[in-house]
Design a protein around this motif. Structure first.
Motif, PDB file in Angstrom:
ATOM      1  N   ASN A  20       0.801  -1.214   0.000  1.00 30.41           N
ATOM      2  CA  ASN A  20       0.000   0.000   0.000  1.00 30.41           C
ATOM      3  C   ASN A  20       0.839   1.271   0.000  1.00 30.41           C
ATOM      4  O   ASN A  20       0.489   2.269  -0.642  1.00 30.41           O
ATOM      5  N   ASN A  21       1.961   1.250   0.731  1.00 37.57           N
ATOM      6  CA  ASN A  21       2.760   2.477   0.821  1.00 37.57           C
ATOM      7  C   ASN A  21       3.397   2.874  -0.507  1.00 37.57           C
ATOM      8  O   ASN A  21       3.869   4.011  -0.651  1.00 37.57           O
ATOM      9  N   GLN A  22       3.376   1.973  -1.462  1.00 32.46           N
ATOM     10  CA  GLN A  22       3.914   2.295  -2.781  1.00 32.46           C
ATOM     11  C   GLN A  22       2.947   3.140  -3.620  1.00 32.46           C
ATOM     12  O   GLN A  22       3.287   3.554  -4.724  1.00 32.46           O
ATOM     13  N   PHE A  23       1.756   3.398  -3.069  1.00 29.77           N
ATOM     14  CA  PHE A  23       0.797   4.282  -3.727  1.00 29.77           C
ATOM     15  C   PHE A  23       0.822   5.695  -3.144  1.00 29.77           C
ATOM     16  O   PHE A  23       0.019   6.536  -3.553  1.00 29.77           O
ATOM     17  N   LEU A  24       1.716   5.955  -2.228  1.00 35.73           N
ATOM     18  CA  LEU A  24       1.743   7.269  -1.572  1.00 35.73           C
ATOM     19  C   LEU A  24       2.005   8.416  -2.542  1.00 35.73           C
ATOM     20  O   LEU A  24       1.550   9.542  -2.321  1.00 35.73           O
ATOM     21  N   GLU A  25       2.717   8.140  -3.620  1.00 38.41           N
ATOM     22  CA  GLU A  25       3.030   9.189  -4.593  1.00 38.41           C
ATOM     23  C   GLU A  25       2.067   9.195  -5.784  1.00 38.41           C
ATOM     24  O   GLU A  25       2.262   9.941  -6.743  1.00 38.41           O
ATOM     25  N   SER A  26       1.023   8.375  -5.724  1.00 41.40           N
ATOM     26  CA  SER A  26       0.055   8.321  -6.822  1.00 41.40           C
ATOM     27  C   SER A  26      -0.761   9.611  -6.895  1.00 41.40           C
ATOM     28  O   SER A  26      -0.910  10.330  -5.894  1.00 41.40           O
ATOM     29  N   SER A  27      -1.283   9.896  -8.080  1.00 39.95           N
ATOM     30  CA  SER A  27      -2.127  11.086  -8.284  1.00 39.95           C
ATOM     31  C   SER A  27      -3.579  10.644  -8.425  1.00 39.95           C
ATOM     32  O   SER A  27      -4.109  10.535  -9.536  1.00 39.95           O
ATOM     33  N   PHE A  28      -4.218  10.356  -7.297  1.00 36.60           N
ATOM     34  CA  PHE A  28      -5.605   9.915  -7.329  1.00 36.60           C
ATOM     35  C   PHE A  28      -6.531  11.106  -7.580  1.00 36.60           C
ATOM     36  O   PHE A  28      -6.340  12.193  -7.029  1.00 36.60           O
ATOM     37  N   LEU A  29      -7.566  10.877  -8.402  1.00 39.93           N
ATOM     38  CA  LEU A  29      -8.504  11.929  -8.765  1.00 39.93           C
ATOM     39  C   LEU A  29      -9.943  11.454  -8.575  1.00 39.93           C
ATOM     40  O   LEU A  29     -10.227  10.254  -8.585  1.00 39.93           O
ATOM     41  N   ASN A  30     -10.852  12.409  -8.420  1.00 36.21           N
ATOM     42  CA  ASN A  30     -12.276  12.114  -8.434  1.00 36.21           C
ATOM     43  C   ASN A  30     -12.707  11.822  -9.870  1.00 36.21           C
ATOM     44  O   ASN A  30     -11.976  12.089 -10.831  1.00 36.21           O
ATOM     45  N   ALA A  31     -13.924  11.319 -10.027  1.00 36.68           N
ATOM     46  CA  ALA A  31     -14.427  10.995 -11.366  1.00 36.68           C
ATOM     47  C   ALA A  31     -14.497  12.216 -12.276  1.00 36.68           C
ATOM     48  O   ALA A  31     -14.382  12.093 -13.495  1.00 36.68           O
ATOM     49  N   ASP A  32     -14.655  13.403 -11.684  1.00 33.55           N
ATOM     50  CA  ASP A  32     -14.720  14.626 -12.495  1.00 33.55           C
ATOM     51  C   ASP A  32     -13.352  15.232 -12.779  1.00 33.55           C
ATOM     52  O   ASP A  32     -13.256  16.307 -13.370  1.00 33.55           O
ATOM     53  N   GLY A  33     -12.300  14.529 -12.354  1.00 26.77           N
ATOM     54  CA  GLY A  33     -10.948  14.988 -12.621  1.00 26.77           C
ATOM     55  C   GLY A  33     -10.343  15.879 -11.557  1.00 26.77           C
ATOM     56  O   GLY A  33      -9.168  16.265 -11.663  1.00 26.77           O
ATOM     57  N   SER A  35      -8.966  16.893  -7.652  1.00 23.42           N
ATOM     58  CA  SER A  35      -8.141  16.219  -6.652  1.00 23.42           C
ATOM     59  C   SER A  35      -8.924  15.992  -5.363  1.00 23.42           C
ATOM     60  O   SER A  35      -9.877  16.713  -5.056  1.00 23.42           O
ATOM     61  N   PHE A  36      -8.497  14.985  -4.615  1.00 20.89           N
ATOM     62  CA  PHE A  36      -9.100  14.728  -3.313  1.00 20.89           C
ATOM     63  C   PHE A  36      -8.588  15.731  -2.286  1.00 20.89           C
ATOM     64  O   PHE A  36      -7.454  16.215  -2.373  1.00 20.89           O
ATOM     65  N   LYS A  37      -9.422  16.030  -1.311  1.00 18.05           N
ATOM     66  CA  LYS A  37      -9.002  16.920  -0.232  1.00 18.05           C
ATOM     67  C   LYS A  37      -8.052  16.200   0.725  1.00 18.05           C
ATOM     68  O   LYS A  37      -7.140  16.804   1.287  1.00 18.05           O
ATOM     69  N   ASN A  40      -2.888  11.200   0.372  1.00 15.08           N
ATOM     70  CA  ASN A  40      -2.859   9.791  -0.020  1.00 15.08           C
ATOM     71  C   ASN A  40      -2.744   8.860   1.175  1.00 15.08           C
ATOM     72  O   ASN A  40      -3.284   7.743   1.156  1.00 15.08           O
ATOM     73  N   SER A  41      -2.047   9.291   2.213  1.00 17.66           N
ATOM     74  CA  SER A  41      -1.904   8.440   3.390  1.00 17.66           C
ATOM     75  C   SER A  41      -3.264   8.186   4.039  1.00 17.66           C
ATOM     76  O   SER A  41      -3.552   7.071   4.498  1.00 17.66           O
ATOM     77  N   VAL A  42      -4.128   9.211   4.062  1.00 21.55           N
ATOM     78  CA  VAL A  42      -5.473   9.052   4.610  1.00 21.55           C
ATOM     79  C   VAL A  42      -6.314   8.173   3.695  1.00 21.55           C
ATOM     80  O   VAL A  42      -7.040   7.283   4.157  1.00 21.55           O
ATOM     81  N   ILE A  43      -6.209   8.410   2.392  1.00 15.54           N
ATOM     82  CA  ILE A  43      -6.957   7.606   1.401  1.00 15.54           C
ATOM     83  C   ILE A  43      -6.574   6.138   1.514  1.00 15.54           C
ATOM     84  O   ILE A  43      -7.436   5.251   1.526  1.00 15.54           O
ATOM     85  N   ILE A  44      -5.284   5.868   1.627  1.00 15.42           N
ATOM     86  CA  ILE A  44      -4.797   4.488   1.685  1.00 15.42           C
ATOM     87  C   ILE A  44      -5.212   3.806   2.979  1.00 15.42           C
ATOM     88  O   ILE A  44      -5.593   2.626   2.983  1.00 15.42           O
ATOM     89  N   PHE A 216     -18.057  -1.563 -15.465  1.00 13.37           N
ATOM     90  CA  PHE A 216     -18.075  -1.144 -16.865  1.00 13.37           C
ATOM     91  C   PHE A 216     -16.694  -0.643 -17.282  1.00 13.37           C
ATOM     92  O   PHE A 216     -15.788  -0.473 -16.451  1.00 13.37           O
ATOM     93  N   TYR A 217     -16.554  -0.417 -18.566  1.00 13.46           N
ATOM     94  CA  TYR A 217     -15.351   0.198 -19.123  1.00 13.46           C
ATOM     95  C   TYR A 217     -15.582   1.707 -19.214  1.00 13.46           C
ATOM     96  O   TYR A 217     -16.605   2.156 -19.737  1.00 13.46           O
ATOM     97  N   GLY A 218     -14.618   2.501 -18.743  1.00  7.86           N
ATOM     98  CA  GLY A 218     -14.766   3.946 -18.788  1.00  7.86           C
ATOM     99  C   GLY A 218     -13.443   4.651 -19.005  1.00  7.86           C
ATOM    100  O   GLY A 218     -12.372   4.037 -18.967  1.00  7.86           O
ATOM    101  N   ASN A 219     -13.513   5.971 -19.207  1.00  6.53           N
ATOM    102  CA  ASN A 219     -12.321   6.779 -19.435  1.00  6.53           C
ATOM    103  C   ASN A 219     -11.551   7.008 -18.134  1.00  6.53           C
ATOM    104  O   ASN A 219     -12.101   6.883 -17.036  1.00  6.53           O
ATOM    105  N   SER A 220     -10.309   7.383 -18.274  1.00  8.39           N
ATOM    106  CA  SER A 220      -9.486   7.728 -17.121  1.00  8.39           C
ATOM    107  C   SER A 220     -10.062   8.953 -16.419  1.00  8.39           C
ATOM    108  O   SER A 220     -10.675   9.821 -17.047  1.00  8.39           O
ATOM    109  N   PHE A 221      -9.848   9.026 -15.097  1.00  8.33           N
ATOM    110  CA  PHE A 221     -10.250  10.217 -14.349  1.00  8.33           C
ATOM    111  C   PHE A 221      -9.354  11.408 -14.690  1.00  8.33           C
ATOM    112  O   PHE A 221      -9.677  12.540 -14.369  1.00  8.33           O
ATOM    113  N   ASN A 222      -8.222  11.130 -15.322  1.00 10.09           N
ATOM    114  CA  ASN A 222      -7.350  12.203 -15.813  1.00 10.09           C
ATOM    115  C   ASN A 222      -7.881  12.632 -17.181  1.00 10.09           C
ATOM    116  O   ASN A 222      -7.724  11.924 -18.173  1.00 10.09           O
TER     117      ASN A 222
END
Length: 354
Positions: A20-33, A35-37, A40-44, A216-222
């Motif tokens: 899990n700690n290897q996702f700390l530098e990830s750029s997670f986004l909401n479906a509308d593109g 950023s999360f408030k 990443n440590s809280v999200i993980i 389903f299949y969908g587009n990237s959040f980016n």
């Protein structure tokens, strides 16, 4: 009495471990593109508390889903002490075909089952190879189909494989990407005369009126990425509620058809999708019988292996049968349940005496 008996199991767990700690530098986004408030440590941490996942496995770049299935199949055939030329059917459950690293298109021509038959170097043309697309319950459904062939008298020995490389169809900007993993599991199902072991009953259902596109299949959040590239997406809350309301009922249907009492069930091998969801399903299942949940009834592998879709149930079954899950075992004569839920929305359950 004719029985469809699992005579061998095998699994392949990829070598790359991602914690899990290897996702700390990830750029997670909401479906509308946006950023999360939260950081990443809280999200993980929240992700772990819900799913139970601490780490997952990814395959190396040079292997595809059919390769992983082949590795698991070899082990199952060896475990069954079987000559592969004797197989009547090879059934390969998957959802995305062979997806090569960084590819934008899955490859299902020829079928993955045909690729495995080729890799096994089976010459027998009467060994029929085909794929099944049934969402995460695909492997369990393949076992049900193998039993049907055996009961109908058109097969004696079937190889059922579940394999997937979900790491190659996830959107790295979607926090749900942390759920998915790669892997494969397989079993040999054989006709046995006069055996007390085997498949006792099953239940399968497909819900599509409202539920068809929960996965389903969908587009990237980016929003800056290529719109032609599609990724696995899901309405997680809807899936959770659907599974909680329907999977326990399917399990009860299968168990009631078997004539086995709930107290006789020793283990439940459920699709490793989400620890919180699986716990809730088991609680709801036992509530239907007004019974307490037995200690250790549900082996788990999601903490270390993540969700590898069709591979989770056969992999977990193989690990337990081989004594590779702490404090978990299945003894001769034990009644177990195999159950799954996934894209479609499909659910199924099998009651089996070991």
């Amino acid at each position: 009495m004719t029985s469809a008996v699992i005579t061998g199991t095998g699994s392949y767990i990829p070598s790359i471990k991602k914690e899990n700690n290897q996702f700390l530098e990830s750029s997670f986004l909401n479906a509308d593109g946006t950023s999360f408030k939260n950081t990443n440590s809280v999200i993980i941490e929240k992700f772990k508390s819900i799913t139970g996942i601490e780490e997952r496995r990814y395959t190396t770049d040079n292997y595809t889903a059919s390769d992983l299935g082949y590795f698991a199949a070899e082990k199952a055939i060896e475990d069954a002490d079987l000559n592969a030329e004797e197989l009547d059917y090879i059934i390969f459950a998957h959802n995305f075909g062979d997806v090569k690293k960084d590819a934008i298109q899955s490859d299902i021509l020829p079928s993955l089952a045909s690729r495995v038959k080729h890799l096994l170097q089976i010459k027998n043309p009467n060994c029929v190879a085909y794929d099944i697309l049934f969402g995460c319950p695909g492997w369990v459904e393949g076992v049900i189909q193998a039993q049907a062939f055996i009961k109908a008298g058109i097969a004696k020995k079937c190889l059922v494989i579940g394999g997937e490389t979900l790491s190659r169809v996830v959107d790295k900007y979607d926090r749900d990407s942390m759920i998915y993993s790669d892997g494969a599991g397989a079993c040999v199902v054989e006709l046995k005369e006069g055996s007390e072991s085997g498949i006792l009953s099953h239940a399968s259902q497909t819900f599509t009126k409202e539920e068809a596109y929960f996965l389903f299949y969908g587009n990237s959040f980016n929003k800056n990425l290529d719109k032609d590239v599609r990724y696995i997406k899901m309405h997680g809350r809807k899936i959770y509620e659907f599974a909680l309301n329907n999977v326990p009922k399917a399990m009860k249907t299968a168990l009631d058809k078997s004539g086995i009492e709930i107290d006789a069930v020793k283990k439940i091998f459920i699709h490793q999708a989400n620890e919180k969801m699986d716990d809730a399903i088991i609680k709801r299942f036992y509530r239907l019988y007004k019974k307490p949940i037995p200690v250790g009834i549900m082996p788990m592998s999601i903490h270390k292996l993540g969700n590898s879709s069709v591979a989770t149930v056969p992999t977990l079954l193989d690990l337990v049968l081989k004594g590779n899950v702490e404090n978990q075992e299945v003894q001769k004569g034990d009644v177990i349940i195999l159950a799954s839920v996934g894209a479609g929305m499909n659910i199924n359950a099998v009651v089996y005496r070991y």
